[in-house]
Design a protein around this motif. Sequence first.
Motif, PDB file in Angstrom:
ATOM      1  N   GLU A 135       0.457  -1.200   0.077  1.00 42.31           N
ATOM      2  CA  GLU A 135      -0.210  -0.099   0.399  1.00 42.31           C
ATOM      3  C   GLU A 135       1.109   1.150  -0.374  1.00 42.31           C
ATOM      4  N   GLU A 136       1.870   1.362   0.918  1.00 47.74           N
ATOM      5  CA  GLU A 136       2.260   2.608   1.384  1.00 47.74           C
ATOM      6  C   GLU A 136       3.409   3.038   0.384  1.00 47.74           C
ATOM      7  N   ALA A 137       3.423   1.973  -0.902  1.00 44.37           N
ATOM      8  CA  ALA A 137       4.733   1.890  -2.368  1.00 44.37           C
ATOM      9  C   ALA A 137       3.800   2.344  -3.774  1.00 44.37           C
ATOM     10  N   ASN A 138       2.230   1.665  -3.274  1.00 41.49           N
ATOM     11  CA  ASN A 138       1.469   1.687  -4.963  1.00 41.49           C
ATOM     12  C   ASN A 138       2.068   0.822  -5.500  1.00 41.49           C
TER      13      ASN A 138
ATOM     14  N   MET B 101       5.117  -3.832   6.572  1.00 44.32           N
ATOM     15  CA  MET B 101       6.584  -2.983   6.586  1.00 44.32           C
ATOM     16  C   MET B 101       6.602  -2.583   7.473  1.00 44.32           C
ATOM     17  N   LEU B 102       7.589  -3.145   8.552  1.00 46.27           N
ATOM     18  CA  LEU B 102       8.080  -2.347   9.898  1.00 46.27           C
ATOM     19  C   LEU B 102       8.489  -1.451  10.386  1.00 46.27           C
ATOM     20  N   MET B 103       8.019  -0.895  11.589  1.00 45.45           N
ATOM     21  CA  MET B 103       8.930   0.206  12.344  1.00 45.45           C
ATOM     22  C   MET B 103       8.081   2.050  11.593  1.00 45.45           C
ATOM     23  N   GLY B 104       6.921   1.135  10.401  1.00 48.63           N
ATOM     24  CA  GLY B 104       6.284   2.982  10.978  1.00 48.63           C
ATOM     25  C   GLY B 104       6.176   3.099   9.169  1.00 48.63           C
ATOM     26  N   ASP B 105       5.541   3.771   9.067  1.00 43.98           N
ATOM     27  CA  ASP B 105       5.131   4.528   6.952  1.00 43.98           C
ATOM     28  C   ASP B 105       5.765   5.351   7.071  1.00 43.98           C
ATOM     29  N   ARG B 106       7.019   5.781   7.645  1.00 39.09           N
ATOM     30  CA  ARG B 106       7.747   7.008   6.999  1.00 39.09           C
ATOM     31  C   ARG B 106       9.235   7.036   7.489  1.00 39.09           C
ATOM     32  N   CYS B 107      10.164   7.177   6.751  1.00 35.89           N
ATOM     33  CA  CYS B 107      11.111   6.610   6.666  1.00 35.89           C
ATOM     34  C   CYS B 107      12.630   7.482   6.113  1.00 35.89           C
ATOM     35  N   SER B 108      13.361   7.393   6.663  1.00 38.70           N
ATOM     36  CA  SER B 108      14.629   8.340   6.541  1.00 38.70           C
ATOM     37  C   SER B 108      15.797   8.996   6.373  1.00 38.70           C
ATOM     38  N   ARG B 109      15.246   7.732   4.711  1.00 35.11           N
ATOM     39  CA  ARG B 109      16.018   8.675   3.448  1.00 35.11           C
ATOM     40  C   ARG B 109      14.602   9.080   2.509  1.00 35.11           C
TER      41      ARG B 109
ATOM     42  N   CYS C 116      14.491   8.247  -0.994  1.00 36.02           N
ATOM     43  CA  CYS C 116      14.706   7.775  -2.383  1.00 36.02           C
ATOM     44  C   CYS C 116      14.252   8.698  -3.313  1.00 36.02           C
ATOM     45  N   ASN C 117      13.743   9.037  -4.731  1.00 40.66           N
ATOM     46  CA  ASN C 117      13.348   9.442  -5.620  1.00 40.66           C
ATOM     47  C   ASN C 117      12.963   9.203  -6.503  1.00 40.66           C
ATOM     48  N   PHE C 118      12.694   7.297  -6.153  1.00 39.71           N
ATOM     49  CA  PHE C 118      12.351   6.529  -6.873  1.00 39.71           C
ATOM     50  C   PHE C 118      10.850   5.764  -5.651  1.00 39.71           C
ATOM     51  N   CYS C 119      10.571   5.844  -5.109  1.00 44.25           N
ATOM     52  CA  CYS C 119      10.275   5.573  -3.733  1.00 44.25           C
ATOM     53  C   CYS C 119       8.938   6.806  -3.330  1.00 44.25           C
ATOM     54  N   ASP C 120       7.682   5.828  -3.078  1.00 43.93           N
ATOM     55  CA  ASP C 120       6.481   6.922  -2.345  1.00 43.93           C
ATOM     56  C   ASP C 120       6.211   6.727  -1.324  1.00 43.93           C
ATOM     57  N   VAL C 121       7.102   6.093   0.044  1.00 43.55           N
ATOM     58  CA  VAL C 121       7.353   5.829   1.070  1.00 43.55           C
ATOM     59  C   VAL C 121       7.626   7.567   1.918  1.00 43.55           C
ATOM     60  N   GLN C 122       6.572   7.699   2.875  1.00 43.99           N
ATOM     61  CA  GLN C 122       7.075   9.151   3.249  1.00 43.99           C
ATOM     62  C   GLN C 122       8.429   8.869   3.913  1.00 43.99           C
TER      63      GLN C 122
ATOM     64  N   VAL D  19      10.888   0.247   6.627  1.00 41.66           N
ATOM     65  CA  VAL D  19      11.474   2.156   5.991  1.00 41.66           C
ATOM     66  C   VAL D  19      13.157   1.994   6.823  1.00 41.66           C
ATOM     67  N   ASP D  20      13.866   2.785   6.183  1.00 44.05           N
ATOM     68  CA  ASP D  20      15.545   3.205   6.591  1.00 44.05           C
ATOM     69  C   ASP D  20      14.931   3.612   8.188  1.00 44.05           C
ATOM     70  N   ARG D  21      15.810   3.290   8.665  1.00 45.24           N
ATOM     71  CA  ARG D  21      15.257   3.896  10.350  1.00 45.24           C
ATOM     72  C   ARG D  21      16.909   4.070  10.892  1.00 45.24           C
ATOM     73  N   ASP D  22      17.433   4.974  10.396  1.00 53.12           N
ATOM     74  CA  ASP D  22      19.309   5.746  10.396  1.00 53.12           C
ATOM     75  C   ASP D  22      18.857   6.412  11.707  1.00 53.12           C
ATOM     76  N   ASP D  23      18.013   6.685  12.473  1.00 55.53           N
ATOM     77  CA  ASP D  23      17.761   7.552  13.560  1.00 55.53           C
ATOM     78  C   ASP D  23      17.651   6.963  14.830  1.00 55.53           C
ATOM     79  N   LEU D  24      17.720   5.000  14.274  1.00 50.21           N
ATOM     80  CA  LEU D  24      18.225   4.799  16.089  1.00 50.21           C
ATOM     81  C   LEU D  24      19.349   3.708  16.284  1.00 50.21           C
ATOM     82  N   PRO D  25      19.591   4.017  17.276  1.00 53.73           N
ATOM     83  CA  PRO D  25      21.371   2.924  17.388  1.00 53.73           C
ATOM     84  C   PRO D  25      21.750   1.818  16.329  1.00 53.73           C
ATOM     85  N   ASP D  26      20.519   1.051  16.460  1.00 49.84           N
ATOM     86  CA  ASP D  26      21.076  -0.386  15.463  1.00 49.84           C
ATOM     87  C   ASP D  26      20.503  -0.211  13.876  1.00 49.84           C
ATOM     88  N   GLN D  27      19.508   0.846  13.938  1.00 47.32           N
ATOM     89  CA  GLN D  27      19.094   1.274  12.666  1.00 47.32           C
ATOM     90  C   GLN D  27      17.665   0.283  13.044  1.00 47.32           C
TER      91      GLN D  27
END
Length: 320
Positions: A37-40, A69-77, A79-85, A117-125
């Motif tokens: 759903e998130e990436a259509n 899709m784990l760890m929420g619906d918002r990504c720390s990155r 990418c120009n192809f991706c529709d995830v927020q 999603v990418d979680r660069d904000d977390l200590p172990d990502q």
Amino acid sequence: MSRARKPDWLKMRPPSGRRFTEIKQILRDYDLHTVCEEANCPNLGECWSGSDNAPGGGTGTGPGTATIMLMGDRCSRGCNFCDVQTGGMDPLDEDEPENVARAIAEIGLDYVVLTSVDRDDLPDQGAGHFARTIRAIKSRQPETLVEALIPDFQGEPELVQKIIAAEPDVIAHNVETVERLQWPVRDRRANYEQSLSVLEQVSESSDSYAKTSLMLGVGEYDHEIYQTPGDLREIGVDVVTFGQYLQPSRSHLEVSNHVHPDAFSVWQRVAEEEFDFLYCASGPLVRSSYRAGELFVEAILRDGESVDAARKAARAGEAQ
């Protein structure tokens, strides 16, 4: 900015059917997100409904496929192809691993794809959270096959090892595109060599199948496409998929060209016959977690073969 008109072979049916509705409701009940759903994803209706029109050989009798899709619906990155927020990250939901396991049991999936999603904000990502989810599924339903489609974890080996230690059946990480186009296609924190290092670690130090995916139609040349499976096989990747990039919105990367289905067939033959991949799913609507690849891996694993045995059997067949 205009969006390229889609050719006839990219026409998709809208999601529908009882099974689609059931899966959607169960996922909402457990407050879970799906990349479908998130990436259509263009295959959402087919995969969730267990359609019998799957190019990979679906029968329409299975329970359907969903990519959680784990760890929420918002990504720390971004990418120009991706529709995830992007941005505005929320704290991890500590109940998510068990909720995912319960939802999968309730849906009745015997093969599940987990991504995040990418979680660069977390200590172990987020590697530990991802691993806990794999273990929760395996603890509740040991017979369920799990594919982990993981981020690059900034190439940190100890984080990749957390996923390997959880023992999913397949570990996938997407290179997304050819080496030259990593930027502007992907976020600048991602790169080709970093992704190869993740896949090499999976192939060398785990009992899981190593899998990756490429999008075509972002401006790559044929010789660059040809180089990529060579690079992947050199580090031991087992399964590769090729699919057409589709622009999610006018603010995303434009489609350079729509690759004809015949060309996708050529790349499948190249991957399987020239580079000896165990399997390649290739087509305009194929995606990294597309069911064609799942059906292949499931067929091998349900036969009770180890990864090494499957690889040896494939090589023996190719040598005859």
